[in-house]
Design a protein around this motif. Structure first.
Motif, PDB file in Angstrom:
ATOM      1  N   LEU A  13       0.837  -1.210   0.000  1.00 12.70           N
ATOM      2  CA  LEU A  13       0.000   0.000   0.000  1.00 12.70           C
ATOM      3  C   LEU A  13       0.867   1.252   0.000  1.00 12.70           C
ATOM      4  O   LEU A  13       0.581   2.220  -0.717  1.00 12.70           O
ATOM      5  N   VAL A  14       1.946   1.230   0.800  1.00  8.67           N
ATOM      6  CA  VAL A  14       2.803   2.422   0.852  1.00  8.67           C
ATOM      7  C   VAL A  14       3.516   2.609  -0.487  1.00  8.67           C
ATOM      8  O   VAL A  14       3.606   3.726  -1.012  1.00  8.67           O
ATOM      9  N   CYS A  15       3.985   1.517  -1.078  1.00  3.84           N
ATOM     10  CA  CYS A  15       4.665   1.629  -2.372  1.00  3.84           C
ATOM     11  C   CYS A  15       3.712   2.218  -3.414  1.00  3.84           C
ATOM     12  O   CYS A  15       4.064   3.156  -4.136  1.00  3.84           O
ATOM     13  N   ALA A  16       2.489   1.688  -3.477  1.00  2.00           N
ATOM     14  CA  ALA A  16       1.521   2.191  -4.459  1.00  2.00           C
ATOM     15  C   ALA A  16       1.180   3.657  -4.173  1.00  2.00           C
ATOM     16  O   ALA A  16       1.018   4.466  -5.099  1.00  2.00           O
ATOM     17  N   TYR A  17       1.093   4.015  -2.921  1.00  2.00           N
ATOM     18  CA  TYR A  17       0.794   5.404  -2.538  1.00  2.00           C
ATOM     19  C   TYR A  17       1.913   6.342  -3.009  1.00  2.00           C
ATOM     20  O   TYR A  17       1.669   7.400  -3.587  1.00  2.00           O
ATOM     21  N   ARG A  18       3.156   5.918  -2.793  1.00  2.00           N
ATOM     22  CA  ARG A  18       4.296   6.754  -3.218  1.00  2.00           C
ATOM     23  C   ARG A  18       4.330   6.887  -4.748  1.00  2.00           C
ATOM     24  O   ARG A  18       4.603   7.972  -5.270  1.00  2.00           O
ATOM     25  N   ALA A  66       5.664   9.050  11.061  1.00  2.00           N
ATOM     26  CA  ALA A  66       5.731  10.125  10.058  1.00  2.00           C
ATOM     27  C   ALA A  66       4.634   9.937   9.005  1.00  2.00           C
ATOM     28  O   ALA A  66       4.044  10.911   8.524  1.00  2.00           O
ATOM     29  N   LEU A  67       4.334   8.685   8.655  1.00  2.00           N
ATOM     30  CA  LEU A  67       3.289   8.440   7.651  1.00  2.00           C
ATOM     31  C   LEU A  67       1.917   8.864   8.191  1.00  2.00           C
ATOM     32  O   LEU A  67       1.123   9.508   7.480  1.00  2.00           O
ATOM     33  N   TYR A  68       1.633   8.508   9.442  1.00  2.00           N
ATOM     34  CA  TYR A  68       0.370   8.950  10.047  1.00  2.00           C
ATOM     35  C   TYR A  68       0.271  10.474   9.983  1.00  2.00           C
ATOM     36  O   TYR A  68      -0.779  11.030   9.661  1.00  2.00           O
ATOM     37  N   GLU A  69       1.385  11.145  10.296  1.00  2.00           N
ATOM     38  CA  GLU A  69       1.347  12.611  10.297  1.00  2.00           C
ATOM     39  C   GLU A  69       1.157  13.141   8.885  1.00  2.00           C
ATOM     40  O   GLU A  69       0.356  14.034   8.643  1.00  2.00           O
ATOM     41  N   GLU A  70       1.867  12.546   7.944  1.00  2.00           N
ATOM     42  CA  GLU A  70       1.755  12.979   6.547  1.00  2.00           C
ATOM     43  C   GLU A  70       0.307  12.860   6.050  1.00  2.00           C
ATOM     44  O   GLU A  70      -0.169  13.683   5.279  1.00  2.00           O
ATOM     45  N   LEU A  71      -0.393  11.837   6.505  1.00  2.00           N
ATOM     46  CA  LEU A  71      -1.770  11.610   6.064  1.00  2.00           C
ATOM     47  C   LEU A  71      -2.777  12.412   6.893  1.00  2.00           C
ATOM     48  O   LEU A  71      -3.992  12.233   6.743  1.00  2.00           O
ATOM     49  N   GLY A  72      -2.266  13.265   7.773  1.00  2.00           N
ATOM     50  CA  GLY A  72      -3.151  14.084   8.609  1.00  2.00           C
ATOM     51  C   GLY A  72      -3.831  13.283   9.704  1.00  2.00           C
ATOM     52  O   GLY A  72      -4.911  13.635  10.176  1.00  2.00           O
ATOM     53  N   GLU A 202      -6.709  -0.386  10.737  1.00  2.00           N
ATOM     54  CA  GLU A 202      -7.517  -0.359   9.518  1.00  2.00           C
ATOM     55  C   GLU A 202      -7.605   1.044   8.901  1.00  2.00           C
ATOM     56  O   GLU A 202      -7.606   1.188   7.680  1.00  2.00           O
ATOM     57  N   LEU A 203      -7.673   2.061   9.752  1.00  2.00           N
ATOM     58  CA  LEU A 203      -7.868   3.421   9.235  1.00  2.00           C
ATOM     59  C   LEU A 203      -6.690   3.848   8.350  1.00  2.00           C
ATOM     60  O   LEU A 203      -6.873   4.549   7.354  1.00  2.00           O
ATOM     61  N   LEU A 204      -5.499   3.405   8.725  1.00  2.00           N
ATOM     62  CA  LEU A 204      -4.312   3.723   7.923  1.00  2.00           C
ATOM     63  C   LEU A 204      -4.440   3.079   6.536  1.00  2.00           C
ATOM     64  O   LEU A 204      -4.182   3.717   5.509  1.00  2.00           O
ATOM     65  N   PHE A 205      -4.868   1.810   6.516  1.00  2.00           N
ATOM     66  CA  PHE A 205      -4.997   1.111   5.224  1.00  2.00           C
ATOM     67  C   PHE A 205      -6.047   1.791   4.357  1.00  2.00           C
ATOM     68  O   PHE A 205      -5.875   1.941   3.157  1.00  2.00           O
ATOM     69  N   GLU A 206      -7.149   2.197   4.977  1.00  2.21           N
ATOM     70  CA  GLU A 206      -8.228   2.868   4.243  1.00  2.21           C
ATOM     71  C   GLU A 206      -7.737   4.187   3.650  1.00  2.21           C
ATOM     72  O   GLU A 206      -8.043   4.521   2.505  1.00  2.21           O
ATOM     73  N   ALA A 207      -6.957   4.932   4.458  1.00  2.00           N
ATOM     74  CA  ALA A 207      -6.454   6.224   3.978  1.00  2.00           C
ATOM     75  C   ALA A 207      -5.526   6.019   2.783  1.00  2.00           C
ATOM     76  O   ALA A 207      -5.584   6.761   1.790  1.00  2.00           O
ATOM     77  N   LEU A 208      -4.688   4.998   2.843  1.00  2.00           N
ATOM     78  CA  LEU A 208      -3.772   4.724   1.723  1.00  2.00           C
ATOM     79  C   LEU A 208      -4.571   4.292   0.493  1.00  2.00           C
ATOM     80  O   LEU A 208      -4.302   4.735  -0.630  1.00  2.00           O
TER      81      LEU A 208
END
Ligand SMILES: Cc1cc2nc3c(=O)[nH]c(=O)nc-3n(C[C@H](O)[C@H](O)[C@H](O)COP(=O)(O)OP(=O)(O)OC[C@H]3O[C@@H](n4cnc5c(N)ncnc54)[C@H](O)[C@@H]3O)c2cc1C
Length: 458
Positions: A13-18, A66-72, A202-208
């Protein structure tokens, strides 16, 4: 570029997001009917989500913070005191800081001091993993701490996690656990703080997922990759039919998806699946192009399976969040009482206990049904909590993760497969490449970012 990312765990998910952030459209293929891979959640009833496998963060996990912060979503992460114990000699021994070590009855007072000093010196002086890559954890522990701590604490712990491979585990693995996670000095020396997201992972995965979709990509759950081949200077992903996860993990056993879903062409592929799954996806032409050296590294990968029984109980099991089992009579390695870390109030006063195990492939415990496993575990559960009875159990769930724990033996760093497979546009990014740290969601965030960068920089 059109990029296929295989696996919707944290790394995928992070790779696809980047890649999405850089303007590339990604299709993420996922075998499981949900997001998150090893950190995926399940609905334990009433819409409450809990990870299938116990999860928390360490204060040193800066990439995921840092990812949580980046995603608000910085406010999602809550840091709470942890409580840890060892179970041996018939009781739980609190093990939260230096004072507990000094009171730790199973070791003689000089052995306690020597063990504490050895860890402190390691944390203060050993800033580089290099010197620890060529010795086993057993050798280091026996030399620096003595035989008592190996026999009583570390040997049983490593045997619990690595079974017959315990004596071969590299000191590099233990070095990272002892030095990178938590300092024995400062505020956290007295009380370790661990992190947990207010609404589960789960919320992190949903945001990504939302970010990937907003960028023109797709996240296709219950749609595994069943095969991969070259097509000119691109690749074709053959998708497995929905429900393939019931056929196991080997993609060669998946029925192919019908119609237009069946095959899609991409300019590049980033696979975040386990090494054996990746090798099984490749056709002969791709295998030849990747070459024996790289395939040999994949084949040399050893994993132990996580076998995790999640119990909902009608009352508290013990006072601790985390209990390491160092008693060879108990057939599991850990007890993780989630609601001694996150308040049961969060779950309408329901209580959850994970009974954790790591097993070599083929271990007979992996074949048991939840009822059989529970029966096998009952004497061990009663050994830790003599009042425990089956009547305490409200509900139970059993999960098995074959590629849960890469086995890090001496010389491991020389066998890690690089991100670049040698075939332009085809990358592998999985937990075997996380080194010297022990795998964890934090490092899969870093890995996903590194994989995207490696693809774009090539
Ligand atoms: C018992 C246990 C406890 C843990 N505790 C913690 C903890 O407390 N804190 C922490 O940070 N980490 C913890 N971890 C580790 C953490 O969950 C993992 O390191 C991390 O989630 C790995 O992410 P990943 O994306 O690299 O790999 P994975 O999560 O393994 O993702 C790979 C994905 O590929 C998918 N896949 C497989 N085959 C195919 C196919 N053919 N096609 C498409 N997709 C496929 C899989 O379903 C999976 O979703 C724990 C793990 C376990 C097992």
């Amino acid at each position: 570029m059109r990029v296929a990312v295989l696996g919707a765990g944290v790394a995928g998910l992070v790779c696809a997001y980047r890649l999405t952030q850089e303007g590339h459209a990604c299709d993420v293929y996922e075998r499981w009917p949900g997001l998150g891979g090893q950190a995926a959640t399940l609905d334990v009833g009433g819409g409450e989500l809990l990870e299938r496998y116990y999860h928390h963060l360490f204060t040193s996990d800066r990439h995921i913070v840092a990812l949580y912060e980046e995603l608000g979503m910085g406010d999602e992460l809550e840091w709470k005191p942890s409580s840890m114990a060892f179970f041996l000699e018939g009781r739980q021994w609190a093990f939260n800081g230096p004072l507990d070590l000094l009171r730790f009855g199973p070791l003689s007072p000089p052995a306690r001091l020597r063990m504490g000093l050895a860890v402190l010196l390691l944390q203060r002086r050993a800033k580089d993993v290099g010197p620890f890559e060529s010795i086993t954890a057993r050798e280091w522990i026996q030399t620096r701490m003595g035989r008592g701590p190996w026999r009583t604490v570390w040997g049983p712990l490593l045997r619990g996690k690595f079974g017959a491979r315990a004596e071969d585990i590299s000191m590099a693995w233990l070095w990272s656990k002892l030095t990178l996670r938590r300092p024995l000095e400062g505020d956290e020396a007295r009380q370790e703080l661990l992190g947990y997201p207010a609404h589960s992972w789960e919320l992190l995965f949903e945001a990504l997922r939302e970010a990937i979709v907003a960028g023109g990509g797709r996240v296709l759950v219950d749609r595994p990759a069943a095969a991969l081949r070259r097509d000119g200077d691109g690749f074709v992903v053959s998708a497995g039919a929905s429900g393939s996860f019931r056929a196991g993990h080997d993609p060669r056993g998946f029925a192919h998806a019908p119609g237009e879903k069946a095959e899609q062409r991409y300019d590049a592929v980033v696979a975040t699946v386990p090494s054996d799954v990746f090798a099984a996806l490749l056709d002969d032409d791709l295998r030849a192009a990747i070459g024996d050296e790289y395939l040999g590294r994949l084949a040399a990968t050893e994993y132990h399976t996580a076998l995790c029984l999640l119990l909902e109980l009608d009352r508290r099991f013990s006072p601790f969040y985390w209990t390491n089992i160092a008693d060879p009579e108990v057939p599991f390695v850990g007890l993780v009482e989630h609601t001694n870390f996150v308040s049961p109030a969060r779950y309408g006063e329901r209580r959850f206990l994970y009974v954790a195990n790591y097993l070599a492939p083929g271990d007979p415990l992996l074949e048991l049904s939840p009822e059989e496993l529970l029966a096998a575990y009952l004497p061990g559960l009663r050994r830790v909590q003599p009042d425990f009875s089956e009547g305490w159990i409200v509900a139970r769930w059993l999960h098995r993760e074959p590629a849960a724990q890469p086995i890090v033996t001496v010389g491991y760093h020389r066998r890690i497969p690089p991100l670049q497979t040698g075939v332009p546009g085809l990358l592998l990014a999985n937990t075997t490449q996380i080194y010297p740290e022990d795998r964890g969601t934090n490092y899969s965030v870093r890995l996903g970012t590194d994989a995207a960068r490696a693809l774009l920089d090539a």
